[in-house]
Scaffold this active site. Structure first.
Site, PDB file in Angstrom:
ATOM      1  CG  ASP A 405      -1.905   1.236   1.396  1.00  0.00           C
ATOM      2  OD1 ASP A 405      -2.716   1.239   0.311  1.00  0.00           O
ATOM      3  OD2 ASP A 405      -1.866   2.089   2.241  1.00  0.00           O
ATOM      4  CD  GLU A 458      -2.406   2.476  -3.502  1.00  0.00           C
ATOM      5  OE1 GLU A 458      -3.396   3.210  -3.886  1.00  0.00           O
ATOM      6  OE2 GLU A 458      -1.682   2.527  -2.596  1.00  0.00           O
TER       7      GLU A 458
END
Length: 725
Positions: A405, A458
């Protein structure tokens, strides 16, 4: 040489402010005598018991009016195993003295930890049930190099930090101790005396299990056993494999019917996994399951990076979930957060009273968007902590991959910072060189140690070579989320069809950079939260047109180069924006249009898996070929997906509500063609316009010698293949 045990030293031990209590407490040979000392607050009396005979050897005398008890053992010259018989006033207890046991960490462990090359620090740090010298207990070890004192506290010692002060290993900054009689299931924390004399309680950074919020203690638990590498899983995660991911927030996928807050891991294994399999997804991606204190963070601000959240059950329950997924041919990907951590008092922030896990300067150490704390990647111990965690989930739970993330926030020191509010790197640039080195290290080690697993970034910027090997100058990820494609295509779909011809480039621009990275096409939770509405809510037109638009968009996405990801609820066109505190609107499946969306997702996944041209060369420019990309007035696109064996699938999308009769486009070969999917089919809620078998004619078109004449259904995507002869 051991320092003399002076009254001043004893006072420091009693106050819990002595860094080397093992040189004072326990049994020692001093001036030709055997001396035993024990610090036991609340004890009424204490005696020394010979472990081999069980006989009481000597009473211990209280030192002044303190909680320190001392005995001189007469008649013995050599150290021997002993126990303490303690009268607590309301009961008598015979127990092992933790200060008679040797160090927990071996020389090699200390060396590797200090060097920063212990790839699995969780095997030594944290709490581990073990046997030592025939006694069962738990070894504790925690990195806190700047603390004046660290103690293990828990129910087993009345949460009294004087009882179990740990041994400090100067070589690696780790405090360690074996405590007899502690068992799996016991609650514990570390009581830390900071350099400025404050006492704080901290959860174990390496705890394998944690209490459910609002409680914050760590729980003694066995290290999960190793799971062997699996070639079948490696093949399923490969770049040339079909990868279609169902993204899930476990707490809000479906709520129990009995009023409980969540389904358990085992209930999810029995309900969620068959559902994912029924829709023919290849993988499931879980929003973070690490322990976290705030439900509304969705797990993206973890405090227990090594502990599956207790919201849904035990570590064994989570292993059961992963194994059930694998038994059903479904891979498991975990969202993983090495970018930052929350500032909760029991967590990592200022762990030993100093900026230990984080950067000290707020211009480096505070995340401006979330108010969280940024890891100091320049410290080898912090890098080891995170790299070890990546391996831990893969090796101990068998997960197939980690979706990392907020990578963009890690890569740039000026991320979300105003001028003057960030610290340049040593070259004066904006890149976070330490974070880049960490990501490369993590990806290299995972790649070497567990090559069956994949990592996914990401990453929302144009940082180069995110999914290229480290040896080729890349960050080493296997995949990168294509957020540019997602934003462009959703913006196109949001337009009224009459205006789409003015935005044609948004659908084809992705091909300009499609092969710079190994892309995943994500329609993630981020697009259906924070007032962004639902996917169906982004589509224009009346109800029929909205559903037709969404079906056509899914068809285009499943044909486009790149792996696929869809957030839960999108598979049946949920109207409402995602609510993490509720449940998906499963009642909508009683309505044909919603059931049709679900069915088209199932069939797209099935077609995708059954036809290798749709996935084999996702990252090879030779696997894609435009047929039509410039028909702006009709808003029609057509392209070919090819595999290495010459097989191909033709994808055609009509993004207007006007059927295009007699629409001709080129095909690469002569022969008969048939539809393998048409999102306008009646079973999906469409108008039912379809194409029967099509015979290619020797009429040149779009640069091909052969062409077919089709009816392009309204707001629909069709896929064609050549019939086998």
């Amino acid at each position: 040489m051991r320092n003399a045990v002076t009254p001043e030293v004893l006072e420091l031990v009693i106050r819990g402010d002595y860094k080397d209590p093992f040189t004072v407490l326990g049994m020692h040979r001093e001036k030709g005598k055997l001396i035993v000392r024990a610090l036991l607050p609340q004890a009424v009396s204490v005696a020394v018991v010979d472990s081999s005979t069980g006989k009481k050897i000597s009473p211990m005398q209280r030192w002044g009016v303190t909680a320190l008890f001392v005995a001189e053992i007469a008649g013995k010259k050599e150290l021997f195993p002993y126990r303490l018989e303690i009268d607590w006033g309301d009961h008598v207890q015979v127990m092992e003295d933790p200060y008679r046991f040797p160090p927990v960490l071996g020389d090699i462990d200390v060396w590797l930890l200090s060097e920063g090359t212990h790839h699995r620090p969780y095997e030594k740090l944290g709490a581990h049930p073990i046997g030592m010298e025939g006694v069962q207990g738990v070894s504790f070890a925690v990195w806190a190099p700047n603390a004046r004192r660290v103690s293990v506290v828990g129910d087993f010692n009345g949460w009294d930090g004087r009882r179990h002060v740990m041994r400090f290993r100067h070589e690696c900054g780790v405090w360690e101790m074996f405590i007899p009689h502690v068992m799996p299931g016991d609650f514990y924390k570390y009581e830390i005396l900071t350099p400025d004399g404050k006492i704080q309680l901290k959860a174990d950074p390496y705890a394998f299990r944690s209490q459910l919020r609002p409680d914050t203690a760590s729980v003694v638990h066995w290290l999960p056993p190793l799971i062997a590498s699996d070639q079948k899983r490696k093949n399923a995660n490969a770049l040339d494999a079909p990868v279609s991911i169902y993204e899930v927030h476990l707490g809000s996928w479906r709520l129990p019917q009995d009023g409980r807050r969540w389904l358990s891991y085992r209930e999810l294994a029995e309900q969620l996994i068959p559902y994912v399999r029924s829709l023919a997804f290849t993988h499931i991606e879980l929003m973070p399951v690490n322990e976290h204190p705030l439900d509304d963070s969705w797990g993206y601000q973890p405090t227990g990076l090594y502990a599956p959240t207790a919201r849904f059950g035990t570590p064994e329950d989570f292993r059961y979930f992963v194994q059930t997924a694998h038994d059903n041919g479904i891979g498991v990907i975990l969202d993983w957060v090495p970018a930052h951590f929350p500032a909760d008092a029991h967590g990592l922030v200022r762990f030993d009273g100093t900026a230990l896990y984080e950067y000290a300067d707020p211009k480096e150490g505070i995340h401006q968007d979330w108010g969280s704390v940024i890891y100091n990647y320049s410290r080898t111990e912090v890098s080891n902590y995170l790299v070890g965690n990546a391996l831990y989930w893969i090796e101990r739970y068998g997960v197939d991959g980690l979706r990392v993330d907020a990578v963009a926030s890690m890569l740039y020191r000026d991320y979300s910072r105003a001028p003057g509010q960030w610290v340049p790197n040593k070259y004066g640039g904006r890149e976070n060189l330490e974070a880049i080195a960490f990501l490369r290290k993590m990806n290299e080690i995972v790649g070497v140690e567990r090559p069956e697993a994949v990592t996914m970034a990401e990453e929302s910027t144009s940082f180069p070579s995110v999914s290229r090997p480290v040896w080729d100058g890349g960050l080493g990820f296997h995949y990168k989320w294509n957020l540019g494609w997602m934003h462009d295509t959703l913006a196109y779909m949001h337009e009224d069809p009459v205006h789409r011809k003015w935005h044609h480039d948004k659908m084809r621009f992705g091909l300009m950079y499609a092969y710079f990275e190994n892309f995943i096409l994500p329609l993630s939770h981020d697009e259906v939260v924070h007032c962004k509405g639902s996917l169906i809510g982004k589509m224009p037109g009346d109800e029929w047109q909205r559903f037709a638009n969404l079906r056509a968009y899914y068809g285009f996405m499943w044909g486009f180069p790149g792996k696929k990801l869809l957030f839960m609820g999108g598979e049946f066109g949920q109207y409402n924006e995602w609510n993490s505190n509720g449940s998906l609107d499963w009642n909508l499946l009683q309505y044909p249009l919603h059931a049709g969306i679900q069915r088209v997702i199932r069939d797209l996944n099935t077609v995708y898996r059954d036809f290798p041209p749709l996935y084999k060369r996702d990252f090879d420019p030779d696997g894609f070929e435009w047929i039509i990309h410039d028909d702006l007035d009709s808003s029609v696109f057509s392209f070919i997906r090819k595999d290495e064996n010459g097989r191909f699938v033709i994808v055609m999308s009509n993004f207007t509500p006007v059927p295009r009769y007699g629409y001709r486009f080129g095909v690469p070969e002569a022969g008969w063609y048939r539809e393998i999917i048409n999102t306008d089919a009646v079973i999906y809620g469409g108008s039912g316009i379809h194409n029967n078998e099509l015979l290619a004619q020797p009429i040149p078109c779009n640069g091909y010698d052969w062409s077919v004449e089709v009816t392009a259904p309204p707001l629909a995507t069709c896929m064609l293949v050549k019939k086998e002869e």
